[in-house]
Design an enzyme around this catalytic site. Structure first.
Site, PDB file in Angstrom:
ATOM      1  N   GLY A  26       0.781  -1.235   0.000  1.00  0.00           N
ATOM      2  CA  GLY A  26       0.000   0.000   0.000  1.00  0.00           C
ATOM      3  C   GLY A  26       0.810   1.281   0.000  1.00  0.00           C
ATOM      4  N   PHE A 105     -11.190  -1.833  11.089  1.00  0.00           N
ATOM      5  CA  PHE A 105     -12.413  -2.536  10.663  1.00  0.00           C
ATOM      6  C   PHE A 105     -13.513  -1.501  10.524  1.00  0.00           C
ATOM      7  CE2 PHE A 105     -10.735  -5.500  14.120  1.00  0.00           C
ATOM      8  CZ  PHE A 105      -9.952  -6.235  13.253  1.00  0.00           C
ATOM      9  N   TYR A 155      -9.921  11.797  10.433  1.00  0.00           N
ATOM     10  CA  TYR A 155     -10.846  11.669  11.574  1.00  0.00           C
ATOM     11  C   TYR A 155     -10.101  11.567  12.914  1.00  0.00           C
ATOM     12  CZ  TYR A 155     -10.335   6.591  10.491  1.00  0.00           C
ATOM     13  OH  TYR A 155      -9.842   5.343  10.223  1.00  0.00           O
ATOM     14  N   PRO A 198      -8.971   9.560   1.209  1.00  0.00           N
ATOM     15  CA  PRO A 198      -9.004   8.251   0.546  1.00  0.00           C
ATOM     16  C   PRO A 198      -7.948   8.086  -0.561  1.00  0.00           C
ATOM     17  CG  PRO A 198     -10.925   9.581  -0.078  1.00  0.00           C
ATOM     18  CD  PRO A 198     -10.207  10.342   0.984  1.00  0.00           C
TER      19      PRO A 198
HETATM   20  C1  HXC Z   1     -14.848  -6.931  13.026  1.00  0.00           C
HETATM   21  C2  HXC Z   1     -12.992  -8.334  13.140  1.00  0.00           C
HETATM   22  C3  HXC Z   1     -12.813  -8.211  11.732  1.00  0.00           C
HETATM   23  C4  HXC Z   1     -13.734  -7.384  10.982  1.00  0.00           C
HETATM   24  C5  HXC Z   1     -11.259  -9.516  12.517  1.00  0.00           C
HETATM   25  N1  HXC Z   1     -12.013  -9.153  13.572  1.00  0.00           N
HETATM   26  N2  HXC Z   1     -11.727  -8.960  11.382  1.00  0.00           N
HETATM   27  N3  HXC Z   1     -13.991  -7.701  13.779  1.00  0.00           N
HETATM   28  N4  HXC Z   1     -14.721  -6.763  11.679  1.00  0.00           N
HETATM   29  N5  HXC Z   1     -13.609  -7.207   9.663  1.00  0.00           N
HETATM   30  C6  HXC Z   1     -11.817  -9.515  14.982  1.00  0.00           C
HETATM   31  C7  HXC Z   1     -11.536 -11.016  15.156  1.00  0.00           C
HETATM   32  O1  HXC Z   1     -12.736 -11.779  15.209  1.00  0.00           O
HETATM   33  C8  HXC Z   1     -10.806 -11.027  16.494  1.00  0.00           C
HETATM   34  O2  HXC Z   1     -11.678 -10.882  17.589  1.00  0.00           O
HETATM   35  C9  HXC Z   1     -10.007  -9.717  16.451  1.00  0.00           C
HETATM   36  O3  HXC Z   1     -10.644  -8.874  15.487  1.00  0.00           O
HETATM   37  C10 HXC Z   1      -8.566  -9.941  16.018  1.00  0.00           C
HETATM   38  O4  HXC Z   1      -8.589 -10.631  14.769  1.00  0.00           O
HETATM   39  P1  HXC Z   1      -7.324 -11.418  14.211  1.00  0.00           P
HETATM   40  O5  HXC Z   1      -7.648 -11.923  12.855  1.00  0.00           O
HETATM   41  O6  HXC Z   1      -6.846 -12.387  15.241  1.00  0.00           O
HETATM   42  O7  HXC Z   1      -6.256 -10.218  14.146  1.00  0.00           O
HETATM   43  P2  HXC Z   1      -4.805 -10.191  13.593  1.00  0.00           P
HETATM   44  O8  HXC Z   1      -4.393 -11.526  13.051  1.00  0.00           O
HETATM   45  O9  HXC Z   1      -4.009  -9.603  14.678  1.00  0.00           O
HETATM   46  O10 HXC Z   1      -4.873  -9.228  12.286  1.00  0.00           O
HETATM   47  C11 HXC Z   1      -4.971  -7.828  12.320  1.00  0.00           C
HETATM   48  C12 HXC Z   1      -6.122  -7.319  11.495  1.00  0.00           C
HETATM   49  C13 HXC Z   1      -5.971  -7.513   9.969  1.00  0.00           C
HETATM   50  C14 HXC Z   1      -6.283  -5.838  11.834  1.00  0.00           C
HETATM   51  C15 HXC Z   1      -7.354  -8.070  11.975  1.00  0.00           C
HETATM   52  O11 HXC Z   1      -7.174  -7.171   9.291  1.00  0.00           O
HETATM   53  C16 HXC Z   1      -4.908  -6.707   9.289  1.00  0.00           C
HETATM   54  O12 HXC Z   1      -3.822  -7.185   9.050  1.00  0.00           O
HETATM   55  N6  HXC Z   1      -5.179  -5.460   8.932  1.00  0.00           N
HETATM   56  C17 HXC Z   1      -4.161  -4.548   8.357  1.00  0.00           C
HETATM   57  C18 HXC Z   1      -4.656  -3.975   7.132  1.00  0.00           C
HETATM   58  C19 HXC Z   1      -5.660  -2.909   7.306  1.00  0.00           C
HETATM   59  O13 HXC Z   1      -6.607  -3.008   8.116  1.00  0.00           O
HETATM   60  N7  HXC Z   1      -5.444  -1.852   6.536  1.00  0.00           N
HETATM   61  C20 HXC Z   1      -6.338  -0.766   6.488  1.00  0.00           C
HETATM   62  C21 HXC Z   1      -5.685   0.461   6.977  1.00  0.00           C
HETATM   63  S1  HXC Z   1      -6.631   1.851   6.337  1.00  0.00           S
HETATM   64  P3  HXC Z   1     -12.198 -12.157  18.481  1.00  0.00           P
HETATM   65  O14 HXC Z   1     -13.025 -11.543  19.535  1.00  0.00           O
HETATM   66  O15 HXC Z   1     -12.978 -13.028  17.524  1.00  0.00           O
HETATM   67  O16 HXC Z   1     -10.967 -12.845  19.005  1.00  0.00           O
HETATM   68  C22 HXC Z   1      -6.874   2.945   7.566  1.00  0.00           C
HETATM   69  C23 HXC Z   1      -7.513   4.302   7.242  1.00  0.00           C
HETATM   70  C24 HXC Z   1      -8.797   4.169   6.568  1.00  0.00           C
HETATM   71  O17 HXC Z   1      -6.544   2.730   8.661  1.00  0.00           O
HETATM   72  C25 HXC Z   1      -9.275   5.409   5.871  1.00  0.00           C
HETATM   73  C26 HXC Z   1     -10.044   5.040   4.614  1.00  0.00           C
HETATM   74  C27 HXC Z   1     -10.481   6.197   3.801  1.00  0.00           C
HETATM   75  P1  NAP Z   2      -2.235  -1.498   4.089  1.00  0.00           P
HETATM   76  O1  NAP Z   2      -1.560  -1.759   2.783  1.00  0.00           O
HETATM   77  O2  NAP Z   2      -3.164  -2.522   4.615  1.00  0.00           O
HETATM   78  O3  NAP Z   2      -1.109  -1.160   5.150  1.00  0.00           O
HETATM   79  C1  NAP Z   2      -1.111  -1.599   6.453  1.00  0.00           C
HETATM   80  C2  NAP Z   2       0.243  -2.217   6.747  1.00  0.00           C
HETATM   81  O4  NAP Z   2       0.367  -2.412   8.145  1.00  0.00           O
HETATM   82  C3  NAP Z   2       0.462  -3.559   6.076  1.00  0.00           C
HETATM   83  O5  NAP Z   2       1.682  -3.533   5.347  1.00  0.00           O
HETATM   84  C4  NAP Z   2       0.545  -4.555   7.222  1.00  0.00           C
HETATM   85  O6  NAP Z   2       1.505  -5.579   6.918  1.00  0.00           O
HETATM   86  C5  NAP Z   2       1.008  -3.651   8.356  1.00  0.00           C
HETATM   87  N1  NAP Z   2       0.603  -4.157   9.670  1.00  0.00           N
HETATM   88  C6  NAP Z   2      -0.650  -4.461  10.096  1.00  0.00           C
HETATM   89  N2  NAP Z   2      -0.620  -4.957  11.333  1.00  0.00           N
HETATM   90  C7  NAP Z   2       0.687  -4.920  11.726  1.00  0.00           C
HETATM   91  C8  NAP Z   2       1.366  -5.284  12.906  1.00  0.00           C
HETATM   92  N3  NAP Z   2       0.709  -5.776  13.965  1.00  0.00           N
HETATM   93  N4  NAP Z   2       2.720  -5.135  12.965  1.00  0.00           N
HETATM   94  C9  NAP Z   2       3.405  -4.633  11.903  1.00  0.00           C
HETATM   95  N5  NAP Z   2       2.812  -4.275  10.752  1.00  0.00           N
HETATM   96  C10 NAP Z   2       1.475  -4.421  10.664  1.00  0.00           C
HETATM   97  O7  NAP Z   2      -3.096  -0.144   4.044  1.00  0.00           O
HETATM   98  P2  NAP Z   2      -2.735   1.333   3.571  1.00  0.00           P
HETATM   99  O8  NAP Z   2      -3.976   1.898   3.003  1.00  0.00           O
HETATM  100  O9  NAP Z   2      -1.481   1.354   2.761  1.00  0.00           O
HETATM  101  O10 NAP Z   2      -2.485   2.073   4.961  1.00  0.00           O
HETATM  102  C11 NAP Z   2      -1.229   2.655   5.300  1.00  0.00           C
HETATM  103  C12 NAP Z   2      -1.437   3.762   6.314  1.00  0.00           C
HETATM  104  O11 NAP Z   2      -2.210   4.811   5.740  1.00  0.00           O
HETATM  105  C13 NAP Z   2      -2.163   3.350   7.588  1.00  0.00           C
HETATM  106  O12 NAP Z   2      -1.611   4.010   8.700  1.00  0.00           O
HETATM  107  C14 NAP Z   2      -3.569   3.841   7.350  1.00  0.00           C
HETATM  108  O13 NAP Z   2      -4.267   4.062   8.551  1.00  0.00           O
HETATM  109  C15 NAP Z   2      -3.277   5.128   6.616  1.00  0.00           C
HETATM  110  N6  NAP Z   2      -4.386   5.657   5.845  1.00  0.00           N
HETATM  111  C16 NAP Z   2      -4.754   5.090   4.691  1.00  0.00           C
HETATM  112  C17 NAP Z   2      -5.780   5.634   3.957  1.00  0.00           C
HETATM  113  C18 NAP Z   2      -6.194   5.083   2.635  1.00  0.00           C
HETATM  114  O14 NAP Z   2      -7.157   5.584   2.059  1.00  0.00           O
HETATM  115  N7  NAP Z   2      -5.527   4.079   2.097  1.00  0.00           N
HETATM  116  C19 NAP Z   2      -6.443   6.781   4.441  1.00  0.00           C
HETATM  117  C20 NAP Z   2      -6.048   7.335   5.650  1.00  0.00           C
HETATM  118  C21 NAP Z   2      -4.997   6.775   6.340  1.00  0.00           C
HETATM  119  P3  NAP Z   2       1.417  -7.087   7.514  1.00  0.00           P
HETATM  120  O15 NAP Z   2       0.046  -7.590   7.223  1.00  0.00           O
HETATM  121  O16 NAP Z   2       2.528  -7.819   6.780  1.00  0.00           O
HETATM  122  O17 NAP Z   2       1.707  -6.975   8.969  1.00  0.00           O
END
Ligand code: HXC
Ligand code: NAP
Length: 290
Positions: A26, A105, A155, A198
């Site tokens: 990303g 989430f 936010y 976004p």
């Molecule tokens: C609700 C969820 C869920 C979902 C998992 N859980 N997915 N709850 N909605 N979609 C719950 C699980 O049931 C569990 O709770 C707990 O969360 C932990 O889940 P795990 O799978 O064990 O977590 P983990 O393996 O630690 O993985 C971390 C993760 C994963 C956050 C769940 O999705 C991840 O790697 N995300 C990184 C990528 C990401 O989210 N990127 C977006 C960033 S964008 P229970 O109770 O069942 O144990 C951003 C800005 C957005 O931040 C702005 C947009 C415009």
């Molecule tokens: P992304 O590709 O999902 O990036 C999230 C990264 O965090 C992944 O490389 C993931 O790698 C790493 N990560 C998650 N859990 C981790 C953990 N426990 N330890 C170490 N690394 C972990 O999403 P993205 O959109 O590029 O987001 C990057 C940043 O931009 C984030 O801070 C997000 O909040 C911010 N942001 C994004 C947007 C957007 O529109 N895309 C908007 C506002 C802010 P692994 O799964 O390998 O751990």
């Protein structure tokens, strides 16, 4: 010239080693690639070593630069300290930390388990504080200058429903950024942040707007400039903030969202939906009275 092009001069980051959490995918990956093109060396770190190794290989091939992939879950301080020690052993010094790793989430808050809520808090807030403390203590002890760049969201100020743990954690990261900008300036450590609107990434889009949601809630429709962000324009700001060109910028947060959050904030902004003919009619009727 266009926002899709690199902005800084060649070699603007030469001599700098930059560590990026979440650097394998990303936005972290895109910022890292531009830093490399500007002459920096990189450490990219996250949980999935296979993803990091593949990214490092591609980046090195594209730029001829040096990229060290290290696996580390930022929630675990032991893993963070080991990752930092390995990065230092490899390069000798790290100059910049980009706190970019995140989890999020989209969900009604009452549907989140305690563990789900804590998982996001732990990755975003505790992960950032773990990496920040480790790097800061190391820089202070070595009497070495350093720069933090933290990725927050728009936010972080306003809060937002349906992403409550993320909003709470990003608000905390914003507080860390501004607090340390003052407290650690005496050690020649700067802290700044970027609040992106976004920007399409696999991570954000697939998890936050799965399936048809992306069509229903087309993010571009909420942005006054009428489009989502391009990764290069974010990378341009990031490169500036980690470079020495921004030496006097400290404690700042740059929003890059095409005006999105202000569109929601201004009380009368929704009057955009009033057609010109209606404004004409209102103007004409005002004229009659006068
Ligand atoms: C609700 C969820 C869920 C979902 C998992 N859980 N997915 N709850 N909605 N979609 C719950 C699980 O049931 C569990 O709770 C707990 O969360 C932990 O889940 P795990 O799978 O064990 O977590 P983990 O393996 O630690 O993985 C971390 C993760 C994963 C956050 C769940 O999705 C991840 O790697 N995300 C990184 C990528 C990401 O989210 N990127 C977006 C960033 S964008 P229970 O109770 O069942 O144990 C951003 C800005 C957005 O931040 C702005 C947009 C415009
Ligand atoms: P992304 O590709 O999902 O990036 C999230 C990264 O965090 C992944 O490389 C993931 O790698 C790493 N990560 C998650 N859990 C981790 C953990 N426990 N330890 C170490 N690394 C972990 O999403 P993205 O959109 O590029 O987001 C990057 C940043 O931009 C984030 O801070 C997000 O909040 C911010 N942001 C994004 C947007 C957007 O529109 N895309 C908007 C506002 C802010 P692994 O799964 O390998 O751990």
């Amino acid at each position: 010239m266009s926002y899709t092009e690199g902005m800084l001069r060649d070699e603007a980051l030469k001599g700098k080693t930059i560590l990026i959490t979440g650097g394998g995918t990303g936005l972290g990956r895109s910022m890292g690639l531009y830093f490399l093109k500007l002459g920096a060396k990189l450490v990219i770190t996250s949980r999935k070593l296979d993803v990091l190794e593949a990214t490092a290989k591609e980046m090195e091939k594209e730029t001829g630069g040096k990229v060290l992939p290290l696996s580390c879950d930022v929630r675990d301080i032991d893993q963070v300290e080991k990752m930092w020690a390995d990065a230092l052993a490899h390069y000798g010094k790290i100059d910049v930390v980009l706190n970019n790793a995140a989890g999020n989430f989209i969900s009604p808050t009452e549907r989140l388990s305690t563990n789900a809520f804590n998982t996001v808090l732990d990755i975003v807030l505790k992960g950032t504080s773990n990496v920040t403390l480790t790097a800061g203590k190391s820089w202070i002890q070595a009497k070495q200058p350093g720069t933090f760049l933290n990725i927050v969201t728009t936010y972080a100020w306003t809060g937002s429903g349906y992403v409550v743990p993320s909003a709470a954690a990003k608000a905390g990261v914003l507080a860390i950024t501004r607090s340390l900008a003052v407290e650690w300036a005496k050690y020649k450590i700067r802290s700044n942040a970027i609040a992106p609107g976004p920007f399409p990434t696999e991570g954000a889009w697939s998890r936050l707007l799965p399936g048809d949601l992306v069509k229903k809630f087309d993010p571009a429709k909420k942005v006054p400039v009428g489009r989502v962000g391009d990764h290069q324009e974010l990378a341009n700001i990031a490169a500036y903030l980690v470079s020495d060109f921004s030496a006097y910028v400290n404690g700042e947060v740059i929003t890059i969202d095409g005006g999105e959050w202000l569109m929601g904030a201004g009380e009368f902004n929704n009057l955009d939906m009033i057609p010109q003919e209606l404004w004409d009619m209102m103007e004409a009727s005002r004229g009659k009275k006068g």
